[in-house]
Design a protein around this motif. Sequence first.
Motif, mmCIF file in Angstrom:
data_model
loop_
_atom_site.group_PDB
_atom_site.id
_atom_site.type_symbol
_atom_site.label_atom_id
_atom_site.label_comp_id
_atom_site.label_asym_id
_atom_site.label_seq_id
_atom_site.Cartn_x
_atom_site.Cartn_y
_atom_site.Cartn_z
ATOM 1 N N SER A 14 0.830 -1.204 0.000
ATOM 2 C CA SER A 14 0.000 0.000 0.000
ATOM 3 C C SER A 14 0.865 1.255 0.000
ATOM 4 C CB SER A 14 -0.921 0.008 1.224
ATOM 5 O OG SER A 14 -1.836 -1.058 1.162
ATOM 6 N N ILE A 15 2.047 1.164 0.623
ATOM 7 C CA ILE A 15 2.966 2.300 0.705
ATOM 8 C C ILE A 15 4.272 1.941 0.005
ATOM 9 C CG2 ILE A 15 2.002 3.271 2.827
ATOM 10 C CD1 ILE A 15 4.057 1.710 4.400
ATOM 11 N N LYS A 16 5.023 2.951 -0.347
ATOM 12 C CA LYS A 16 6.283 2.727 -1.056
ATOM 13 C C LYS A 16 7.297 2.059 -0.129
ATOM 14 C CE LYS A 16 9.771 5.101 -3.839
ATOM 15 N NZ LYS A 16 10.248 6.419 -4.348
ATOM 16 N N ILE A 17 7.919 0.985 -0.600
ATOM 17 C CA ILE A 17 8.894 0.259 0.209
ATOM 18 C C ILE A 17 10.257 0.241 -0.484
ATOM 19 C CG2 ILE A 17 7.120 -1.190 1.252
ATOM 20 C CD1 ILE A 17 7.986 -3.455 -0.628
ATOM 21 N N HIS A 18 11.297 -0.063 0.296
ATOM 22 C CA HIS A 18 12.648 -0.118 -0.250
ATOM 23 C C HIS A 18 13.022 -1.512 -0.736
ATOM 24 C CE1 HIS A 18 13.468 3.955 0.940
ATOM 25 N NE2 HIS A 18 13.249 3.696 2.212
ATOM 26 N N GLN A 19 12.448 -2.535 -0.090
ATOM 27 C CA GLN A 19 12.834 -3.898 -0.416
ATOM 28 C C GLN A 19 11.694 -4.857 -0.074
ATOM 29 O OE1 GLN A 19 15.977 -5.255 -1.686
ATOM 30 N NE2 GLN A 19 14.483 -6.906 -1.931
ATOM 31 N N ALA A 20 11.339 -5.706 -1.039
ATOM 32 C CA ALA A 20 10.298 -6.704 -0.777
ATOM 33 C C ALA A 20 10.838 -7.782 0.156
ATOM 34 C CB ALA A 20 9.834 -7.333 -2.085
ATOM 35 N N LEU A 21 9.979 -8.296 1.023
ATOM 36 C CA LEU A 21 10.367 -9.316 1.987
ATOM 37 C C LEU A 21 10.191 -10.716 1.412
ATOM 38 C CD1 LEU A 21 8.582 -7.800 5.124
ATOM 39 C CD2 LEU A 21 11.000 -7.575 4.498
ATOM 40 N N LEU A 22 11.085 -11.620 1.804
ATOM 41 C CA LEU A 22 11.009 -13.001 1.359
ATOM 42 C C LEU A 22 10.148 -13.824 2.313
ATOM 43 C CD1 LEU A 22 14.747 -13.700 0.424
ATOM 44 C CD2 LEU A 22 12.885 -13.059 -1.112
ATOM 45 N N TYR A 23 9.318 -14.662 1.760
ATOM 46 C CA TYR A 23 8.492 -15.570 2.558
ATOM 47 C C TYR A 23 9.361 -16.726 3.036
ATOM 48 C CZ TYR A 23 5.117 -19.404 3.290
ATOM 49 O OH TYR A 23 4.406 -20.468 3.794
ATOM 50 N N ILE A 24 9.392 -16.968 4.341
ATOM 51 C CA ILE A 24 10.168 -18.074 4.904
ATOM 52 C C ILE A 24 9.288 -19.295 5.093
ATOM 53 C CG2 ILE A 24 11.598 -18.818 6.841
ATOM 54 C CD1 ILE A 24 12.748 -16.564 5.033
ATOM 55 N N GLY A 25 8.082 -19.085 5.584
ATOM 56 C CA GLY A 25 7.161 -20.184 5.779
ATOM 57 C C GLY A 25 6.205 -19.924 6.920
ATOM 58 N N HIS A 26 5.281 -20.825 7.080
ATOM 59 C CA HIS A 26 4.311 -20.763 8.180
ATOM 60 C C HIS A 26 4.847 -21.568 9.364
ATOM 61 C CE1 HIS A 26 1.533 -19.189 5.205
ATOM 62 N NE2 HIS A 26 0.595 -19.047 6.129
ATOM 63 N N LEU A 27 4.876 -20.957 10.516
ATOM 64 C CA LEU A 27 5.227 -21.668 11.740
ATOM 65 C C LEU A 27 3.998 -22.355 12.325
ATOM 66 C CD1 LEU A 27 7.472 -18.874 13.220
ATOM 67 C CD2 LEU A 27 8.269 -21.118 12.543
ATOM 68 N N LYS A 28 2.835 -21.851 11.948
ATOM 69 C CA LYS A 28 1.583 -22.447 12.418
ATOM 70 C C LYS A 28 0.460 -22.031 11.486
ATOM 71 C CE LYS A 28 -1.071 -23.122 16.700
ATOM 72 N NZ LYS A 28 -1.176 -22.716 18.129
ATOM 73 N N ALA A 29 -0.466 -22.929 11.251
ATOM 74 C CA ALA A 29 -1.615 -22.631 10.399
ATOM 75 C C ALA A 29 -2.802 -23.434 10.907
ATOM 76 C CB ALA A 29 -1.317 -22.991 8.943
ATOM 77 N N PRO A 30 -4.032 -22.997 10.595
ATOM 78 C CA PRO A 30 -5.213 -23.763 10.980
ATOM 79 C C PRO A 30 -5.111 -25.181 10.441
ATOM 80 C CG PRO A 30 -5.843 -21.592 10.215
ATOM 81 C CD PRO A 30 -4.376 -21.727 9.933
ATOM 82 N N PRO A 31 -5.598 -26.183 11.180
ATOM 83 C CA PRO A 31 -5.456 -27.597 10.780
ATOM 84 C C PRO A 31 -5.841 -27.905 9.338
ATOM 85 C CG PRO A 31 -6.391 -27.433 12.969
ATOM 86 C CD PRO A 31 -6.328 -26.033 12.434
ATOM 87 N N ALA A 32 -6.931 -27.331 8.857
ATOM 88 C CA ALA A 32 -7.414 -27.636 7.498
ATOM 89 C C ALA A 32 -6.400 -27.183 6.449
ATOM 90 C CB ALA A 32 -8.751 -26.971 7.255
ATOM 91 N N LEU A 33 -5.745 -26.049 6.711
ATOM 92 C CA LEU A 33 -4.755 -25.537 5.768
ATOM 93 C C LEU A 33 -3.411 -26.244 5.958
ATOM 94 C CD1 LEU A 33 -5.550 -21.726 5.912
ATOM 95 C CD2 LEU A 33 -6.407 -23.438 4.318
ATOM 96 N N ALA A 34 -3.056 -26.469 7.212
ATOM 97 C CA ALA A 34 -1.767 -27.088 7.498
ATOM 98 C C ALA A 34 -1.649 -28.473 6.898
ATOM 99 C CB ALA A 34 -1.550 -27.146 9.008
ATOM 100 N N SER A 35 -2.746 -29.217 6.858
ATOM 101 C CA SER A 35 -2.724 -30.582 6.339
ATOM 102 C C SER A 35 -2.424 -30.621 4.845
ATOM 103 C CB SER A 35 -4.055 -31.277 6.617
ATOM 104 O OG SER A 35 -5.114 -30.600 5.956
ATOM 105 N N ALA A 36 -2.688 -29.508 4.143
ATOM 106 C CA ALA A 36 -2.476 -29.459 2.696
ATOM 107 C C ALA A 36 -1.150 -28.826 2.325
ATOM 108 C CB ALA A 36 -3.617 -28.673 2.031
ATOM 109 N N ALA A 37 -0.422 -28.329 3.315
ATOM 110 C CA ALA A 37 0.840 -27.633 3.033
ATOM 111 C C ALA A 37 2.022 -28.584 3.082
ATOM 112 C CB ALA A 37 1.035 -26.503 4.045
ATOM 113 N N GLU A 38 3.063 -28.198 2.389
ATOM 114 C CA GLU A 38 4.298 -28.969 2.407
ATOM 115 C C GLU A 38 5.047 -28.671 3.699
ATOM 116 O OE1 GLU A 38 8.430 -29.479 -0.192
ATOM 117 O OE2 GLU A 38 6.873 -28.079 -0.815
#
Length: 263
Positions: free
Chosen positions: A236-260
């Motif tokens: 939404s605002i101007k940034i200097h550097q995009a952040l890298l996605y590292i991963g989910h440390l926790k997710a709802p069970p329904a989503l977590a079961s489908a994730a690598e």
Amino acid sequence: MPSTKSITARFMCIATALTLSACATDVRLDPQSGKGSIAVQNKSLDPSNGGELVKPQALRTGDIILSAANGINSAGIRAITLSPVSHAALYVGNGQIIEAVGSGVRQRSIEEFIAEEATIVAFRHPKIDGIEAALIQKFAEKHIGTKYNTAGIVLQTPFTLQRKFCELPIMPALVRDACIRGSAAITLGPVPNDQFFCSQFVLEAYKAAGIPLTDSDPRLVTPGDLLHMRQGDVPSIKIHQALLYIGHLKAPPALASAAEIKP
């Protein structure tokens, strides 16, 4: 012929609908074809859609942790900001995170943090080095015990609603950024930065380390804004550097079961 009141009511309904559905967009050019396309801000946080689950050992000092809880406060923040996250914290190494909460800036273990939150996702500045990570850690530890920026949060609510007009799809990125900054200057006012709320604390730590994520006032940045600073999204605002996605440390069970799952 419609009455003035009727026209005004219709206008207010349209304005409200546009505000609530505001979604920042950006025009991006294909480097090969030169053709432009519209990129829309991604409001989802789904590890089953190209995401992965990671363990705390994957974290590095300086990583940004975004989360959402099941409580009323978290739900309220997510509803107002139209974001899947409501809190931000910093990982400072040795299994510890430092965060700004209602009781002030505090340190606790990542295990305790994971146990209390419902959804947790980690991001990393791609150009951070050992020196900068140490400076982020130093800033965070120095401010343990600092009071929470309650006044800033109170002012955030009306500002968050007003800024939605700046984030309508028709707004060019530079105009959107200027609009949000201008609205913040009016709504947030000259409140001193000697206290912090969660996302403000993260922004101030990166600024102190010499790698600011944005030149915007840290008091206008929400956890949702930090989420949209991720690579491939539309901030939404101007940034200097995009952040890298590292991963989910926790997710709802329904989503977590489908994730690598990765170590």
